[in-house]
Design a protein around this motif. Structure first.
Motif, PDB file in Angstrom:
ATOM      1  N   GLU A 140       2.683   8.559  13.255  1.00  0.00           N
ATOM      2  CA  GLU A 140       1.518   7.828  11.983  1.00  0.00           C
ATOM      3  C   GLU A 140       2.485   7.572  10.660  1.00  0.00           C
ATOM      4  OE1 GLU A 140       0.048  12.151  11.085  1.00  0.00           O
ATOM      5  OE2 GLU A 140       0.762  11.574  13.330  1.00  0.00           O
ATOM      6  N   LEU A 141       3.586   8.856  10.638  1.00  0.00           N
ATOM      7  CA  LEU A 141       4.367   9.133   9.189  1.00  0.00           C
ATOM      8  C   LEU A 141       5.178   8.115   9.348  1.00  0.00           C
ATOM      9  CD1 LEU A 141       3.492  12.947   7.916  1.00  0.00           C
ATOM     10  CD2 LEU A 141       2.053  10.597   7.768  1.00  0.00           C
ATOM     11  N   THR A 145       1.332   5.893   1.094  1.00  0.00           N
ATOM     12  CA  THR A 145       0.586   6.616   1.776  1.00  0.00           C
ATOM     13  C   THR A 145       0.063   7.768   1.302  1.00  0.00           C
ATOM     14  OG1 THR A 145       1.980   5.945   3.775  1.00  0.00           O
ATOM     15  CG2 THR A 145       1.322   8.090   3.793  1.00  0.00           C
ATOM     16  N   ASN A 179       7.122   6.274  -1.794  1.00  0.00           N
ATOM     17  CA  ASN A 179       6.434   5.713  -2.089  1.00  0.00           C
ATOM     18  C   ASN A 179       6.199   6.130  -3.455  1.00  0.00           C
ATOM     19  OD1 ASN A 179       4.214   5.807   0.044  1.00  0.00           O
ATOM     20  ND2 ASN A 179       3.914   7.583   0.233  1.00  0.00           N
ATOM     21  N   SER A 185       7.010   1.525   7.706  1.00  0.00           N
ATOM     22  CA  SER A 185       6.005   0.137   7.147  1.00  0.00           C
ATOM     23  C   SER A 185       6.476  -0.200   5.657  1.00  0.00           C
ATOM     24  CB  SER A 185       4.919   0.320   7.386  1.00  0.00           C
ATOM     25  OG  SER A 185       3.589  -0.509   6.278  1.00  0.00           O
ATOM     26  N   GLY A 186       6.643   0.916   4.543  1.00  0.00           N
ATOM     27  CA  GLY A 186       7.203   1.227   3.376  1.00  0.00           C
ATOM     28  C   GLY A 186       8.535   0.748   3.144  1.00  0.00           C
ATOM     29  N   THR A 229       0.965  -1.530   0.148  1.00  0.00           N
ATOM     30  CA  THR A 229      -0.229   0.208  -0.125  1.00  0.00           C
ATOM     31  C   THR A 229       1.362   1.278  -0.164  1.00  0.00           C
ATOM     32  OG1 THR A 229      -0.665   0.163   2.303  1.00  0.00           O
ATOM     33  CG2 THR A 229      -2.430  -1.356   0.833  1.00  0.00           C
ATOM     34  N   THR A 271       5.407   5.327  11.273  1.00  0.00           N
ATOM     35  CA  THR A 271       5.006   4.150  11.016  1.00  0.00           C
ATOM     36  C   THR A 271       4.673   3.912   9.594  1.00  0.00           C
ATOM     37  OG1 THR A 271       4.262   3.918  13.634  1.00  0.00           O
ATOM     38  CG2 THR A 271       3.135   2.402  11.865  1.00  0.00           C
ATOM     39  N   GLU A 272       4.799   4.770   8.839  1.00  0.00           N
ATOM     40  CA  GLU A 272       4.193   4.513   6.897  1.00  0.00           C
ATOM     41  C   GLU A 272       5.450   4.092   6.788  1.00  0.00           C
ATOM     42  OE1 GLU A 272       1.237   4.163   6.013  1.00  0.00           O
ATOM     43  OE2 GLU A 272      -0.196   3.909   7.362  1.00  0.00           O
ATOM     44  N   THR A 309      -0.330  11.845   1.941  1.00  0.00           N
ATOM     45  CA  THR A 309      -0.439  13.236   2.983  1.00  0.00           C
ATOM     46  C   THR A 309      -0.212  14.115   2.201  1.00  0.00           C
ATOM     47  OG1 THR A 309       1.270  13.384   4.544  1.00  0.00           O
ATOM     48  CG2 THR A 309       1.899  12.539   3.064  1.00  0.00           C
TER      49      THR A 309
END
Length: 320
Positions: free
Chosen positions: A96-97, A81, A142, A103-104, A79, A99-100, A83
């Motif tokens: 939270e970013l 993100t 991304n 994850s990425g 997935t 964490t993103e 923003t």
């Protein structure tokens, strides 16, 4: 990894285990030796032989015996993100970013180390200390993920090569001082191929690749190239020793000075090639003297190629 040999010492079957996943194979007409394994356990699913997923890799054996490896099934689940934050916004003020981002970059690390060597440089060079990360870095992650999704079916191939024709090629390259902190980015690619590759273009199996940051600050292009070639040759030598033990009944890597298969190191640095072939050299950075002396001792079959033929070049810098 377990090996089953016949009375002549020839390997006729292999069995590999990773936690609770098992993969095995046998040479043609000897598949029956695997039946005791099949009958010894209760399996979670039926055995599959030419198209299956093992530890996140889809493995497909072709009619010619070659094997394709890809992770298209995993890429589809990745997935992105969204923003609206300014690119220069620090991620630390938005947990939270962070964490993103993790994850990425975690997805990219898994892919780049498993089947997608083409994103290894991006994955390595995008990593920074948490306090330095910005929204711009998240957007770059991304961007790479979008590229991966657009090329989801990308794969690499392992081709069958007769043992008596097998050699290992170790490509080592460097990007000098192009990583954060003035560090240099190294890249290596190890392939297995036919001896005929020394004379003409031929098929090869991609075995190992890595994009990494040299831990010490290297003061020149020559220093970074020497350190990178040394690491590439080390990995090629290790793989050749490992395969020698698999294919030669009485060969023990821990008791042997040389592998049974030749390792050919490759550089595109003309200055390094020249330094290794001179009897004596003098460098301002004394650590380079040691690196070059070690390469001179080990890399007896060193080959020079132009940058266009240096396949590890793509692992030393970011480039669309």
């Amino acid at each position: 990894l377990w090996l089953l040999r016949d009375e002549a010492g020839r390997v006729i079957a292999v069995l590999g285990i990773h936690v609770d996943d098992i993969v095995c194979g046998a040479i043609p007409d000897m598949e029956h030796v695997l039946e005791p394994v099949r009958g010894a356990f209760t399996w979670g699913s039926e055995w599959r032989d030419t198209d299956f997923v093992f530890v996140g890799r889809r493995i497909q054996q072709q009619d010619d015996g070659s094997i394709l490896v890809n992770q298209a099934h995993y890429v589809k689940e990745v997935t992105l993100t969204k923003t609206d934050k300014s690119p220069d916004t620090k991620l630390v003020v938005h947990p939270e970013l962070v964490t993103e981002f993790r994850s990425g970059i975690g997805s990219l690390q898994w892919l780049s180390g498993t089947s997608r060597g083409d994103i290894s440089a991006d994955t390595s060079l995008l990593q920074k200390p948490p306090k330095e990360l910005t929204v711009a870095d998240l957007l770059e992650v991304n961007s790479v993920l979008r590229y991966v999704r657009a090329t989801a079916d990308a794969s690499f191939r392992v081709v069958p090569i007769p043992d008596n024709e097998l050699i290992f090629i170790a490509y080592g390259d460097a990007g000098w001082a192009n990583a954060p902190g003035g560090k240099s980015q190294g890249g290596l690619v190890i392939t297995a191929t036919h001896k005929s590759a020394l004379e003409r273009e031929t098929l090869a199996s991609l075995l190992e690749w890595k994009s990494y940051r040299h831990q010490r600050v290297l003061r020149s292009t020559l220093a970074s190239e020497a350190a990178s070639l040394d690491r590439a040759y080390d990995m090629g030598y290790y793989l050749s020793m490992m395969y020698s033990e698999m294919t030669h009944d009485h060969f023990l890597a821990s008791m042997s000075k040389r592998p049974e298969y030749e390792v050919i190191p490759v550089t595109d640095a003309r200055s390094l090639w020249g330094s290794i072939h001179r009897f004596s050299t003098t460098f301002q950075e004394k650590r380079v003297e040691i690196d070059v002396a070690a390469l001179r001792e080990d890399c007896r079959n060193l080959r020079w190629v132009p940058t266009t033929e240096q396949v590890a070049d793509a692992l030393t810098k970011r480039s669309k």
